[in-house]
Design an enzyme around this catalytic site. Structure first.
Site, PDB file in Angstrom:
ATOM      1  N   GLY A 107       0.803  -1.211   0.083  1.00 56.31           N
ATOM      2  CA  GLY A 107      -0.020  -0.021  -0.060  1.00 56.31           C
ATOM      3  C   GLY A 107       0.916   1.350  -0.053  1.00 56.31           C
ATOM      4  N   GLY A 108       1.645   1.321  -0.916  1.00 54.11           N
ATOM      5  CA  GLY A 108       2.565   2.546  -0.952  1.00 54.11           C
ATOM      6  C   GLY A 108       3.669   2.641   0.207  1.00 54.11           C
ATOM      7  CD  GLN A 141      -2.485   1.098   3.544  1.00 50.62           C
ATOM      8  OE1 GLN A 141      -3.621   0.673   3.633  1.00 50.62           O
ATOM      9  NE2 GLN A 141      -2.434   1.574   2.013  1.00 50.62           N
ATOM     10  N   GLY A 193      -5.899  -3.840  -9.489  1.00 52.61           N
ATOM     11  CA  GLY A 193      -6.524  -4.002 -10.938  1.00 52.61           C
ATOM     12  C   GLY A 193      -6.313  -5.512 -11.700  1.00 52.61           C
ATOM     13  CB  ALA A 240      -9.800   2.424 -20.555  1.00 53.57           C
ATOM     14  CD  GLN A 277      -9.936  -2.721  -9.365  1.00 55.55           C
ATOM     15  OE1 GLN A 277      -8.765  -2.501  -8.837  1.00 55.55           O
ATOM     16  NE2 GLN A 277     -10.395  -3.744  -9.006  1.00 55.55           N
ATOM     17  CB  THR A 278      -7.318   3.241 -15.172  1.00 52.47           C
ATOM     18  OG1 THR A 278      -8.636   4.019 -14.888  1.00 52.47           O
ATOM     19  CG2 THR A 278      -7.724   2.376 -16.305  1.00 52.47           C
ATOM     20  CE1 TYR A 313     -13.598  -3.313  -6.392  1.00 56.63           C
ATOM     21  CE2 TYR A 313     -13.664  -4.621  -8.432  1.00 56.63           C
ATOM     22  CZ  TYR A 313     -13.731  -4.832  -6.822  1.00 56.63           C
ATOM     23  OH  TYR A 313     -13.472  -5.825  -6.204  1.00 56.63           O
ATOM     24  CB  CYS A 373     -12.802 -17.775   2.803  1.00 61.78           C
ATOM     25  SG  CYS A 373     -12.946 -18.315   4.437  1.00 61.78           S
TER      26      CYS A 373
END
Ligand code: NAD
Length: 560
Positions: free
Chosen positions: A48-49, A126, A174, A239, A259-260, A318, A406
């Site tokens: 996450g960065g 995060q 993505g 896209a 999800q760009t 998304y 799950c």
């Protein structure tokens, strides 16, 4: 020397800490930084960065040493990745309590947070990075899989077989889309502007094929849908070119999403009308022109999604911010299609369903297989779960300690917990099993631009819920509990809580598991019942979740 260390969790049945609670925290902290698991382990960054597991290596060493030496009735306090105290509590109390990145709201801006970070006073955790329960990309795949499964359930009788999905963006998150779609039986046409990204997903087994052209890709995907074949195909293109082209031709996919990296007009989204190389050059030389052209492209892209929706496609956002960018660029009805949480995840949250992940501390894949079997046996009628676990077994490449994720609902998670505890008690599984979850769950997050967007009673920004969730899990005897700020969407935008509990195969752990794995999702049911969601009200009523005030007597949702 910093930067030259390789951290990996110990395996096996012998612990170096005095309790399995502390040993589990120790191994999961180390597992988060395993080079197989972490994005930049040298900098203690897990994912996450910039989400870190500990503030610096000195803090990391001190946490490890403390977990090894603390007594069975001690609790370690971690303040934004730094161990700040060990307090005497009791044997059923959590062994670790963690607070990461929390800042008083008025000061909770990214700029000020960075200043505090530079002063060495805080750390960005995060969600599962700073709470030591990250298990690699399986989590992203499963979340995407669950979303498309819900799309299938709501619109197509429970399967995507015979349907095709159009999406774009094959990046870090993505890139899970093609495999999540084929896992649900569907065909996927994925538009990606960067050939390297498409190639990478192909090499990693997430994407089946790369087509030579749009027509080629379209033909392959439509043929697969016609034959009820699961297939994912990428087309290297922009896209903002492809979607209007399909809309103009009258080609209507069954489902459209995207999800760009639309949330970032400068470093994320690539404008159309130029090559990728030209875009990279423009970004470097004329950033404001780049942003303007990216926003204009996003307006075109979003308009085409609206057109495809009008033509009959199921369209959803998304969580990438495309609608907001398009609205700012002048598309008045940009929010004409819903966000994915509102459309697909909230009904699951409202009945207490959410992420359930576990890791086998033995490190033995046979133990993971035994826990997989136990989950399959415990929920024989849950088709989605049966499909997912079998699919994950076959397709997911393990990272770090053997682990699985799950989704399970209220009334289910503690059943799985008890089953694991039993396996450990009988020695079928050779060492304890860690059970936790992401912070993206029914009762554990306040994030008005994502998980709590558009709550029925307007309570999107109310952050009491994750705090109550963390306190409840502490009171219920979790092994470690965390409260974070800013995960998922950035500083100032979210408050969320994490929980982990360990199945040790003892009467004591059985009790902890029963309480934590009932109460944790139960707080999600209460949160959604209080906000006026019918499914949550029914769930609360059916399973006897006690709410002192009759839901229906407070708040705007009830005053209509
Ligand atoms: P990323 O930056 O790794 O990948 C984005 C991809 O989009 C890149 O491969 C890029 O080449 C491609 N791209 C950019 N512009 C394009 C265009 N015009 N046409 C075709 N391809 C284009 O990002 P990521 O980690 O994959 O995340 C993608 C987005 O989805 C982000 O905005 C993220 O926040 C969002 N997201 C949200 C959630 C959620 O809300 N839970 C979950 C997953 C992803």
């Amino acid at each position: 020397m910093e930067g030259a260390r390789v951290v990996r969790a110990p395996r096996g049945t012998q612990r170096s800490a005095q309790t399995w609670g502390a040993e589990a925290a120790l191994r999961m902290l180390q597992n988060n930084l395993d080079p197989e698991v972490a994005e930049r382990p040298d900098d203690l960054v897990v994912y996450g960065g910039s989400g870190k597991a500990a503030r610096d290596w000195r803090c990391f060493d001190a946490i490890v040493e403390t977990l090894r030496t603390m007594g069975p009735e001690d609790t370690l306090l971690v303040q934004s990745g730094k161990p700040v105290g060990v307090m005497r509590t009791h044997d059923l109390a959590p062994r670790v309590l963690i607070a990461n990145a929390n800042v008083v709201p008025k000061w909770a801006t990214p700029e000020y947070f960075r200043e505090l970070e530079d002063l060495g006073l805080t750390m960005y955790g995060q969600m599962t990075a700073g709470s030591w329960i990250y298990i690699g990309t399986q989590g992203i795949l499963q979340g995407t899989y669950a979303t498309f499964a819900e799309v299938a359930a709501q619109h197509f009788g429970g399967t995507l077989a015979g349907r095709w999905v159009l999406t774009a963006g094959l990046g870090g998150m993505g890139g899970a889309q093609p495999l999540a779609i084929t896992g649900n039986g569907g065909a996927a046409l994925c538009i990606e502007v960067d050939p390297w990204r498409a190639q990478r997903r192909h090499e990693h087994g997430y994407l089946d094929e790369i087509a030579d052209s749009l027509d080629d890709g379209l033909a392959r995907v439509q043929a697969a849908a016609r034959d009820n074949r699961a297939l994912s195909v990428a087309v290297v293109a922009n896209a903002a070119d492809v979607l209007p082209e399909l809309a103009a031709r009258g080609v209507v996919p069954d489902v459209v999403t995207d999800q760009t990296s639309a949330h970032d007009a400068l470093n994320g989204y690539v404008p159309h009308g130029m090559s990728l190389d030209e875009a990279v050059e423009l970004r470097r030389t004329k950033p404001s022109e780049y942003v303007e052209r990216a926003q204009q492209s996003m307006a075109v892209h979003c308009t085409a999604m609206l057109d495809l929706q009008r033509a009959g496609a199921v369209v959803f956002d998304y969580g990438n911010g495309l609608r907001g960018q398009a609205r700012d660029a002048g598309v008045a009805d940009a929010f004409g299609y819903p966000g994915f949480v509102v459309a697909y995840i909230r009904p699951l949250f409202a009945r207490g369903a959410g992420p359930f992940r576990w890791a086998c501390l033995s490190g033995d894949p046979a133990d993971l297989a035994a826990t997989d079997d136990a989950v399959l046996a415990a929920f024989p009628d849950d088709d989605l779960l049966q499909r997912w676990v079998r699919f994950a077994r076959e397709k997911v490449k393990g990272q770090g300690l053997p682990s699985r994720i799950c989704w399970l609902g209220y009334g289910e998670r503690h059943v799985a917990g008890a089953a694991f505890d039993d396996l450990v008690a009988r020695g079928v599984v050779t060492a304890p099993v860690v059970i936790g979850r992401d912070h993206l769950d029914a009762g554990s997050v306040a994030s008005p631009e994502r998980e709590t967007e558009g709550m029925r009673d307007g309570s999107d920004a109310i952050a009491d819920w994750p705090l109550l969730n963390a306190m409840l899990n502490t009171a219920s005897g979790a092994s470690w509990v965390s409260i974070h700020h800013g995960g998922g969407v950035g500083i100032g935008k979210s408050i969320h809580a994490g929980v982990v509990v360990v199945a040790e195969g003892t009467a004591e752990s059985r009790r902890r598991l029963e309480l934590v794995l009932t109460n944790d999702p139960g707080s999600g049911v209460i949160r959604h019942a209080d906000a006026g969601y019918d499914i949550a009200l029914e769930t609360a009523h059916n399973v006897g979740v006690r709410m002192p005030l009759e839901p229906g007597t407070h708040g705007p949702a009830w005053q209509q």
